[in-house]
Enzyme design. Structure first.
Site, PDB file in Angstrom:
ATOM      1  N   LYS A  51      35.856  38.485  45.343  1.00  0.00           N
ATOM      2  CA  LYS A  51      36.715  37.771  44.400  1.00  0.00           C
ATOM      3  C   LYS A  51      37.437  36.660  45.161  1.00  0.00           C
ATOM      4  O   LYS A  51      38.185  36.929  46.102  1.00  0.00           O
ATOM      5  CB  LYS A  51      37.732  38.717  43.771  1.00  0.00           C
ATOM      6  CG  LYS A  51      37.171  40.065  43.319  1.00  0.00           C
ATOM      7  CD  LYS A  51      36.196  39.943  42.173  1.00  0.00           C
ATOM      8  CE  LYS A  51      35.701  41.330  41.749  1.00  0.00           C
ATOM      9  NZ  LYS A  51      34.726  41.277  40.657  1.00  0.00           N
ATOM     10  N   ALA A 108      33.616  52.928  38.144  1.00  0.00           N
ATOM     11  CA  ALA A 108      33.962  53.164  36.741  1.00  0.00           C
ATOM     12  C   ALA A 108      34.052  51.853  35.951  1.00  0.00           C
ATOM     13  O   ALA A 108      34.531  50.845  36.475  1.00  0.00           O
ATOM     14  CB  ALA A 108      35.286  53.921  36.663  1.00  0.00           C
ATOM     15  N   SER A 130      29.657  44.227  32.928  1.00  0.00           N
ATOM     16  CA  SER A 130      29.483  43.947  34.355  1.00  0.00           C
ATOM     17  C   SER A 130      28.079  44.294  34.823  1.00  0.00           C
ATOM     18  O   SER A 130      27.646  43.828  35.878  1.00  0.00           O
ATOM     19  CB  SER A 130      30.513  44.710  35.186  1.00  0.00           C
ATOM     20  OG  SER A 130      30.235  46.097  35.188  1.00  0.00           O
TER      21      SER A 130
END
Length: 351
Positions: free
Chosen positions: A302, A218, A185
């Site tokens: 998204k 994370a 990512s």
């Protein structure tokens, strides 16, 4: 042929077409769009050269979300002879009234067109050599020539002003995954910083010692991009962070809910790549921007499977309305990046 040619991610031709049609309606240029699912490109057909010039001068690639590249169409050539494609391409190129600083032969980012990579390279070398022989290459020209092969025998001849177009062939920056980064990512944020900021902005706004918050951090793919620039990052996520980032001394990890966290003082940057409904993310980004908790923000939205273009407009309005109520306005830049999938990446700041 009069019109515009836009490259996009295969499967998003509909959204790209909506975007071009919206701009055409705003400008009253009287065009219509043509697209084919999974082709990786969209045509906007305009009635005459005047309309095409108006559209090209009024709409830049920088202001579009779903178009990776935006070019002015000059002609379409069918039935290119396999044995001598240049013999047909060159008359179409000569008919234009100026020289070019460079010439690119490329193909859309579709499964079928990617097989043309070898042909694009070999034909591109021959084309540039021909242009130089005919004195059609001029390093001072503001124009770049584009020849888009959609198959081995069909090509669009197009052009663009270099200042108004992507500096990467096909509109795709080719980035290598850094082995030290904790997740792939990281490439999204790297591409976002290249595509959504110019070089001067990167120099001014990404300085060592600046502060940042990464919501939903994370394992640290986005945090890594900030830490490598010697920025102090507060990573907000209940999941574990990469140990090397912790050891850097530039990371504070808070196991908290990213939708509830509020910084004790304003920070230079907010970044966010949380997997959540786009309007929920947009509402939280609206809080940060309207309240002045961050100076700059980059975040992902998204998108749903349907009405993706409409959803982007709803999210943008939500953020702009919140800022307006706080007496601010939003600078908004959004892009469907190469490393994005069913999402877009947005840079925003309140001014």
């Amino acid at each position: 042929m009069h019109g515009m040619l836009a490259y996009c991610r295969p499967g998003f031709e509909g959204e790209c077409a909506q975007e071009l049609a919206t701009e055409d309606a705003r400008l009253l240029t009287g065009g219509f769009v043509r697209s084919k699912r999974d082709s990786g490109f969209v045509e906007l057909i305009l009635p005459d050269a005047s309309a095409a010039r108006q559209f090209a001068e009024s709409v830049g690639w920088h202001g579009l979300t779903f178009a990776r590249q935006l070019l002015r169409l000059r002609s379409r050539i069918d039935e290119l002879p396999r044995e001598d494609r240049l013999s047909v391409l060159m008359p179409a190129i000569r008919s234009n009234s100026h020289g070019y600083s460079d010439a690119w032969i490329e193909s859309p980012d579709s499964d079928a067109a990617r097989e043309l990579a070898g042909l694009c390279r070999s034909l591109g070398n021959a084309l540039v050599a021909n242009l130089k022989r005919e004195s059609l290459i001029d390093s001072s020209s503001p124009w770049r020539l584009h020849v888009c092969l959609i198959d081995a025998q069909t090509a669009f001849v197009a052009e663009a002003q270099t200042s108004r177009t992507s500096t990467w062939p096909g509109g795709i920056p080719r980035l290598r995954f850094p082995s030290a980064a904790p997740s792939r990512s990281t490439l999204k944020l790297e591409e976002a910083l290249l595509m959504l900021l110019d070089s001067g902005e990167r120099e001014r706004w990404l300085k060592p010692g600046m502060t940042a918050v990464d919501l939903g951090a994370a394992p640290g793919g986005w945090t890594w991009q900030l830490v490598r620039r010697s920025m102090h990052v507060t990573a907000v996520d209940n999941g574990p962070m990469d140990q090397k980032l912790i050891d850097s001394g530039l990371l504070t990890h808070l196991r908290e809910d990213g939708f509830r966290y509020r910084p004790p003082q304003p920070v230079d940057w907010l970044v966010c790549d949380m997997v959540e409904q786009p309007r929920k993310v947009a509402a939280r980004m609206a809080d940060w921007l309207a309240q002045g908790w961050c100076r700059h923000a980059i975040f992902n939205l998204k998108l749903p499977m349907k009405k993706r273009y409409d959803e982007v407009q709803i999210c943008r309005s939500l953020i702009e309305d919140a800022a307006s109520k706080a007496g601010k306005r939003i600078e908004w830049r959004a892009r469907h990046l190469y490393h994005d999938r069913e999402e877009i990446t947005v840079f925003a700041r309140a001014i």
